[in-house]
Design an enzyme around this catalytic site. Structure first.
Site, mmCIF file in Angstrom:
data_model
loop_
_atom_site.group_PDB
_atom_site.id
_atom_site.type_symbol
_atom_site.label_atom_id
_atom_site.label_comp_id
_atom_site.label_asym_id
_atom_site.label_seq_id
_atom_site.Cartn_x
_atom_site.Cartn_y
_atom_site.Cartn_z
ATOM 1 N N THR A 41 -1.589 -21.826 7.357
ATOM 2 C CA THR A 41 -0.905 -22.402 8.515
ATOM 3 C C THR A 41 -1.922 -22.499 9.658
ATOM 4 O O THR A 41 -2.426 -21.480 10.123
ATOM 5 C CB THR A 41 0.279 -21.491 8.919
ATOM 6 O OG1 THR A 41 1.149 -21.376 7.791
ATOM 7 C CG2 THR A 41 1.029 -22.063 10.106
ATOM 8 N N GLU B 224 8.367 -15.103 1.349
ATOM 9 C CA GLU B 224 8.092 -13.884 0.604
ATOM 10 C C GLU B 224 9.417 -13.334 0.085
ATOM 11 O O GLU B 224 10.430 -13.407 0.765
ATOM 12 C CB GLU B 224 7.411 -12.851 1.498
ATOM 13 C CG GLU B 224 5.963 -13.208 1.766
ATOM 14 C CD GLU B 224 5.275 -12.247 2.724
ATOM 15 O OE1 GLU B 224 5.722 -11.109 2.867
ATOM 16 O OE2 GLU B 224 4.292 -12.682 3.345
ATOM 17 N N CYS C 200 4.631 -14.341 9.357
ATOM 18 C CA CYS C 200 4.552 -15.733 9.799
ATOM 19 C C CYS C 200 5.204 -16.003 11.156
ATOM 20 O O CYS C 200 4.525 -16.478 12.069
ATOM 21 C CB CYS C 200 5.167 -16.648 8.749
ATOM 22 S SG CYS C 200 4.180 -16.713 7.236
HETATM 23 N N1 LIG Z 1 2.852 -15.015 3.499
HETATM 24 C C1 LIG Z 1 3.704 -16.034 3.563
HETATM 25 O O1 LIG Z 1 4.899 -15.913 3.268
HETATM 26 C C2 LIG Z 1 3.211 -17.390 4.011
HETATM 27 C C3 LIG Z 1 4.064 -18.500 3.859
HETATM 28 C C4 LIG Z 1 3.601 -19.751 4.256
HETATM 29 C C5 LIG Z 1 2.334 -19.877 4.805
HETATM 30 N N2 LIG Z 1 1.540 -18.778 4.959
HETATM 31 C C6 LIG Z 1 0.202 -18.969 5.529
HETATM 32 O O2 LIG Z 1 -0.763 -18.928 4.467
HETATM 33 C C7 LIG Z 1 -1.973 -18.319 4.921
HETATM 34 C C8 LIG Z 1 -2.303 -17.128 4.038
HETATM 35 O O3 LIG Z 1 -1.267 -16.168 4.200
HETATM 36 P P1 LIG Z 1 -1.135 -14.912 3.232
HETATM 37 O O4 LIG Z 1 0.092 -14.184 3.650
HETATM 38 O O5 LIG Z 1 -1.313 -15.344 1.843
HETATM 39 O O6 LIG Z 1 -2.441 -14.090 3.721
HETATM 40 P P2 LIG Z 1 -3.088 -12.780 3.098
HETATM 41 O O7 LIG Z 1 -3.652 -12.018 4.236
HETATM 42 O O8 LIG Z 1 -2.100 -12.111 2.173
HETATM 43 O O9 LIG Z 1 -4.284 -13.328 2.190
HETATM 44 C C9 LIG Z 1 -5.426 -13.959 2.680
HETATM 45 C C10 LIG Z 1 -6.572 -13.620 1.736
HETATM 46 O O10 LIG Z 1 -7.706 -14.424 2.068
HETATM 47 C C11 LIG Z 1 -8.879 -13.658 1.779
HETATM 48 N N3 LIG Z 1 -10.037 -14.270 2.454
HETATM 49 C C12 LIG Z 1 -10.273 -14.385 3.784
HETATM 50 N N4 LIG Z 1 -11.419 -15.067 3.996
HETATM 51 C C13 LIG Z 1 -11.910 -15.416 2.767
HETATM 52 C C14 LIG Z 1 -13.043 -16.142 2.318
HETATM 53 N N5 LIG Z 1 -13.922 -16.690 3.179
HETATM 54 N N6 LIG Z 1 -13.223 -16.284 0.988
HETATM 55 C C15 LIG Z 1 -12.352 -15.755 0.114
HETATM 56 N N7 LIG Z 1 -11.244 -15.071 0.486
HETATM 57 C C16 LIG Z 1 -11.031 -14.892 1.790
HETATM 58 C C17 LIG Z 1 -8.504 -12.271 2.251
HETATM 59 O O11 LIG Z 1 -9.324 -11.270 1.678
HETATM 60 C C18 LIG Z 1 -7.039 -12.177 1.787
HETATM 61 O O12 LIG Z 1 -6.931 -11.591 0.503
HETATM 62 C C19 LIG Z 1 -1.745 -17.969 6.390
HETATM 63 O O13 LIG Z 1 -2.218 -19.020 7.183
HETATM 64 C C20 LIG Z 1 -0.220 -17.898 6.491
HETATM 65 O O14 LIG Z 1 0.233 -18.177 7.790
HETATM 66 C C21 LIG Z 1 1.946 -17.548 4.555
#
Ligand SMILES: NC(=O)c1ccc[n+]([C@@H]2O[C@H](COP(=O)([O-])OP(=O)(O)OC[C@H]3O[C@@H](n4cnc5c(N)ncnc54)[C@H](O)[C@@H]3O)[C@@H](O)[C@H]2O)c1
Length: 440
Positions: A122, A155, A263
């Protein structure tokens, strides 16, 4: 299709597993070596119902793997998804885009041949432009199209949401990118999932507008609940009465302790910041954030009001710590400010959560963690239901009463009927339901 996913968190792992299930070859990449090692051993680092089976099946049939090294899989990929975190930036609440930009640089250095780079994280409006600029600056010969494909999964229900999405939003003006992304999602087209192609900036804004609207709906019904308590109305009936109107809809009208999670808090903050930067302030969302923020500690005062406002020497059992059921995610859970408020008012806290206690231990101090709901009630002067896990919905009230020092239930999710609980001899408080009607 060969797909690389950079960032293997909730979104990266669920998307990766599904794309593999669609028949593509997917490599999930993460910088966190412990996370990748666990996945390679077949362990799922997050709790998400049914995700383990989906991952295991696709690993077994050779379509899904996990690595820490980005370069090789990006080089071979037709499409690279960026699914890294975009937390609030410390100090000002803007989205912290440093992970997205760092990933973009690494991707730029590794791409080979035409590659579609797709932002699933996002990200504020205009981030796609910046990702494209970074890639061109880092590698002027890179042949890439940068698209936006925001993720709407919830989630706790991520598997269902990915399989049966309300819509898929794709922001790109590039015909080659459109073809690749259409091919990736083809199995969902066959499920008749609506796919919406838009401009890149529009797609980025759709995601924030959706989350801000949902956060507004929750906050609206929470304020109606407070009024309902004062005027002797029942918020659940009000919610049903308005929700049956198709223009309003019944979802996200459950009054509670305030929204949290990974989020809504950060996305409302980021949207407000973007709006301010463009001289188009979003007063409604600003109000939603402020109302929601004060609500969580106010829930602590609600518990204390049962004891005349003072919890000194009292033990409070807290049922549910995660920001919602069916996840182990504690990010910005309302339980955190609520428990801190209870502690500030003098209470000793004992708590139980089916999946969130390990994460909670890093966030919440001076808590006794219990091994089940009845252990959490043992010796407690009040039991507070904070998260509506299924297993809390039908507790044995006689047993609870025997365990507790004082039979008080504060149900912040309205999962019990007041008449049933009070008939068992409890004092029962809930949200937005008149205490006289509740028989207290
Ligand atoms: N969690 C949700 O329900 C949800 C729903 C819709 C959108 N989003 C969006 O999706 C995105 C990710 O959310 P999430 O909850 O999965 O995050 P998260 O923190 O669970 O996972 C992110 C991962 O990215 C990895 N990472 C960071 N930089 C990196 C790099 N350069 N190379 C490789 N790996 C790297 C981190 O180690 C981590 O494991 C966010 O922008 C969030 O707003 C999340």
């Amino acid at each position: 299709m060969r797909i690389a996913i950079v960032g293997t968190g909730y979104v990266g792992l669920v998307s990766g597993a599904f794309f593999a299930d669609f028949g593509h070859h997917v490599t999930c990449i993460d910088k966190d070596a412990a996370k990748i090692a666990a996945l390679q051993r077949g362990e799922i680092p997050i709790f998400e119902p049914d995700l383990d089976r989906l991952v295991q099946n696709n690993v077994k049939n050779g379509r899904l793997d996990f690595v820490t090294d980005l370069a090789a899989s990006v080089r071979e990929a037709d499409a690279v998804f960026i699914a890294v975190g975009t937390p609030s930036r410390r100090g000002d609440g803007h989205a912290d885009l440093s992970y997205v930009y760092a990933a973009s640089k690494e991707i730029a250095a590794a791409v080979d041949g035409f590659t579609v780079v797709i932002t699933k994280s996002t990200v504020p409006v205009g981030t796609g432009d910046e990702v494209e600029r970074i890639i061109r600056e880092t590698n002027s010969s890179a042949d890439v199209a940068v698209a936006s494909n925001p993720e709407f999964l919830r989630e706790g229900a991520a598997i269902r949401d990915f399989k049966f999405p309300d819509r898929i939003v794709v922001g790109t003006e590039d015909e080659r990118a459109r073809k690749v992304i259409s091919e990736i999602y083809r199995p969902l087209y066959l499920n008749k999932a609506p796919v919406m192609f838009t401009g890149r900036r529009t797609a980025e804004l759709i995601k924030y507008a959706a989350n801000a609207f949902l956060a507004t709906k929750i906050t609206f019904i929470n304020e109606i609940a407070d009024l309902a308590e004062k005027v002797g109305a029942d918020v659940q009936e009000v919610a049903r009465g308005i929700g049956l109107d198709n223009r309003i809809g019944s979802k996200f009208l459950h009054a509670g302790p305030g929204f949290g999670g990974s989020c809504f808090p950060k996305d409302t903050r980021a949207l407000v910041k973007t709006a301010q930067d463009h001289d188009a302030p979003m007063r409604i969302v600003e109000a939603v954030m402020a109302v929601n923020e004060t609500r969580k500690r106010a829930m602590g005062r609600k518990v204390a009001s049962v004891f005349g406002g003072n919890l000194r020497g009292k033990t409070v059992g807290v049922l549910g710590l995660t920001f919602k059921p069916n996840t182990d995610d504690m990010r910005e859970s309302p339980s955190i400010p609520l428990i801190t408020a209870l502690q500030d008012l003098g209470a000793k806290i004992q708590a139980y959560d089916p999946e969130g206690m390990e994460q909670a231990k890093t966030e919440l101090l001076n808590i006794v963690y219990c091994d089940g709901p009845y252990g959490c009630a043992a010796g407690a002067d009040a039991l507070v239901i904070v998260t509506e896990w299924e297993q809390f919905r039908a507790l044995d009230l006689d047993r609870l009463k025997q365990e507790m020092a004082c039979p008080v239930i504060v149900d912040l999710r309205n999962i019990y009927r007041a008449d049933e609980v009070t008939a068992k001899g409890f004092r029962y408080e809930s949200i937005g339901r008149n205490s006289q009607n509740a028989g207290v």
